[in-house]
Design a protein around this motif. Sequence first.
Motif, PDB file in Angstrom:
ATOM      1  N   LEU A   6      -7.409  99.189  23.716  1.00 16.34           N
ATOM      2  CA  LEU A   6      -6.463  98.293  24.379  1.00 16.34           C
ATOM      3  C   LEU A   6      -6.800  98.106  25.857  1.00 16.34           C
ATOM      4  O   LEU A   6      -6.739  96.989  26.379  1.00 16.34           O
ATOM      5  CB  LEU A   6      -5.033  98.808  24.219  1.00 16.34           C
ATOM      6  CG  LEU A   6      -4.438  98.690  22.815  1.00 16.34           C
ATOM      7  CD1 LEU A   6      -3.079  99.370  22.752  1.00 16.34           C
ATOM      8  CD2 LEU A   6      -4.325  97.237  22.409  1.00 16.34           C
ATOM      9  N   ILE A   7      -7.166  99.180  26.531  1.00 18.37           N
ATOM     10  CA  ILE A   7      -7.553  99.082  27.944  1.00 18.37           C
ATOM     11  C   ILE A   7      -8.801  98.208  28.081  1.00 18.37           C
ATOM     12  O   ILE A   7      -8.878  97.336  28.952  1.00 18.37           O
ATOM     13  CB  ILE A   7      -7.774 100.482  28.549  1.00 18.37           C
ATOM     14  CG1 ILE A   7      -6.432 101.216  28.670  1.00 18.37           C
ATOM     15  CG2 ILE A   7      -8.459 100.392  29.912  1.00 18.37           C
ATOM     16  CD1 ILE A   7      -6.564 102.689  29.020  1.00 18.37           C
ATOM     17  N   LEU A  55      -9.902  95.843  26.008  1.00 17.86           N
ATOM     18  CA  LEU A  55      -9.565  94.443  25.727  1.00 17.86           C
ATOM     19  C   LEU A  55      -8.806  93.812  26.882  1.00 17.86           C
ATOM     20  O   LEU A  55      -9.015  92.643  27.212  1.00 17.86           O
ATOM     21  CB  LEU A  55      -8.760  94.341  24.430  1.00 17.86           C
ATOM     22  CG  LEU A  55      -9.538  94.625  23.140  1.00 17.86           C
ATOM     23  CD1 LEU A  55      -8.590  94.650  21.945  1.00 17.86           C
ATOM     24  CD2 LEU A  55     -10.633  93.593  22.938  1.00 17.86           C
ATOM     25  N   THR A  56      -7.932  94.566  27.523  1.00 15.99           N
ATOM     26  CA  THR A  56      -7.192  94.056  28.678  1.00 15.99           C
ATOM     27  C   THR A  56      -8.146  93.732  29.821  1.00 15.99           C
ATOM     28  O   THR A  56      -8.032  92.680  30.468  1.00 15.99           O
ATOM     29  CB  THR A  56      -6.137  95.081  29.144  1.00 15.99           C
ATOM     30  OG1 THR A  56      -5.247  95.350  28.061  1.00 15.99           O
ATOM     31  CG2 THR A  56      -5.353  94.572  30.343  1.00 15.99           C
ATOM     32  N   ILE A  57      -9.101  94.600  30.077  1.00 20.98           N
ATOM     33  CA  ILE A  57     -10.086  94.358  31.136  1.00 20.98           C
ATOM     34  C   ILE A  57     -10.929  93.125  30.817  1.00 20.98           C
ATOM     35  O   ILE A  57     -11.138  92.261  31.673  1.00 20.98           O
ATOM     36  CB  ILE A  57     -10.974  95.601  31.349  1.00 20.98           C
ATOM     37  CG1 ILE A  57     -10.146  96.728  31.974  1.00 20.98           C
ATOM     38  CG2 ILE A  57     -12.185  95.267  32.219  1.00 20.98           C
ATOM     39  CD1 ILE A  57     -10.862  98.064  32.007  1.00 20.98           C
ATOM     40  N   PHE A 114     -10.170  90.565  28.843  1.00 23.79           N
ATOM     41  CA  PHE A 114      -9.308  89.387  28.928  1.00 23.79           C
ATOM     42  C   PHE A 114      -9.084  88.987  30.388  1.00 23.79           C
ATOM     43  O   PHE A 114      -9.159  87.815  30.740  1.00 23.79           O
ATOM     44  CB  PHE A 114      -7.972  89.640  28.233  1.00 23.79           C
ATOM     45  CG  PHE A 114      -7.044  88.477  28.250  1.00 23.79           C
ATOM     46  CD1 PHE A 114      -7.257  87.384  27.430  1.00 23.79           C
ATOM     47  CD2 PHE A 114      -5.954  88.456  29.112  1.00 23.79           C
ATOM     48  CE1 PHE A 114      -6.407  86.301  27.448  1.00 23.79           C
ATOM     49  CE2 PHE A 114      -5.094  87.374  29.145  1.00 23.79           C
ATOM     50  CZ  PHE A 114      -5.317  86.293  28.313  1.00 23.79           C
ATOM     51  N   THR A 115      -8.834  89.968  31.255  1.00 21.87           N
ATOM     52  CA  THR A 115      -8.617  89.689  32.681  1.00 21.87           C
ATOM     53  C   THR A 115      -9.871  89.100  33.314  1.00 21.87           C
ATOM     54  O   THR A 115      -9.790  88.144  34.096  1.00 21.87           O
ATOM     55  CB  THR A 115      -8.203  90.979  33.421  1.00 21.87           C
ATOM     56  OG1 THR A 115      -7.030  91.507  32.799  1.00 21.87           O
ATOM     57  CG2 THR A 115      -7.939  90.718  34.892  1.00 21.87           C
ATOM     58  N   GLN A 132     -10.238  85.459  32.151  1.00 20.66           N
ATOM     59  CA  GLN A 132      -9.242  84.604  32.801  1.00 20.66           C
ATOM     60  C   GLN A 132      -9.607  84.329  34.256  1.00 20.66           C
ATOM     61  O   GLN A 132      -9.425  83.224  34.748  1.00 20.66           O
ATOM     62  CB  GLN A 132      -7.847  85.244  32.726  1.00 20.66           C
ATOM     63  CG  GLN A 132      -7.243  85.237  31.353  1.00 20.66           C
ATOM     64  CD  GLN A 132      -6.973  83.844  30.833  1.00 20.66           C
ATOM     65  OE1 GLN A 132      -6.729  82.920  31.580  1.00 20.66           O
ATOM     66  NE2 GLN A 132      -7.038  83.688  29.530  1.00 20.66           N
TER      67      GLN A 132
END
Length: 145
Positions: free
Chosen positions: A17-18, A20-22, A24-25, A28
């Motif tokens: 999850l960490i 994927l968050t990185i 995605f950020t 973006q």
Amino acid sequence: MNSSKKVFLVSFVGFLLIGLTIIFTLIQSNRDLLSQFQSYSVTIDNQSSYDVVSLELGVLTGADTYESVKMENKHISNDVIKSGEKKKIKPNLSLGGKEGGVYIGYVNSEGAVLKKGICSYAESLTGYSEVTITDKGTEVIENCW
């Protein structure tokens, strides 16, 4: 399931999850990076007091002038871009194996005509140009190849 497998599974999901968050950020915040590799597009932001009533995008190569560009190297639209409106266009343009540039020509609702280069140098017509039309002139951000 024993406790060491549970800890491993929870840790793995957490790291996933960490990660994927990185990712995605980063995607973006770097959309411009990805846009460079897409087929050429133009975003027109009409911040002027007048509507854009006619629009022409074309390719200039070699000794071309605005008037000598052939129809197959033009994108012509009579779709109105109202004052305050933003529109993205993916013109069907071709360099025909040459190097060149892209220009914009438009007529506003007052009848004023402007032609301006919006991609000064291109080899493959990828990337984008952002055109902002104001009452004081036209600003261009080029990120094209």
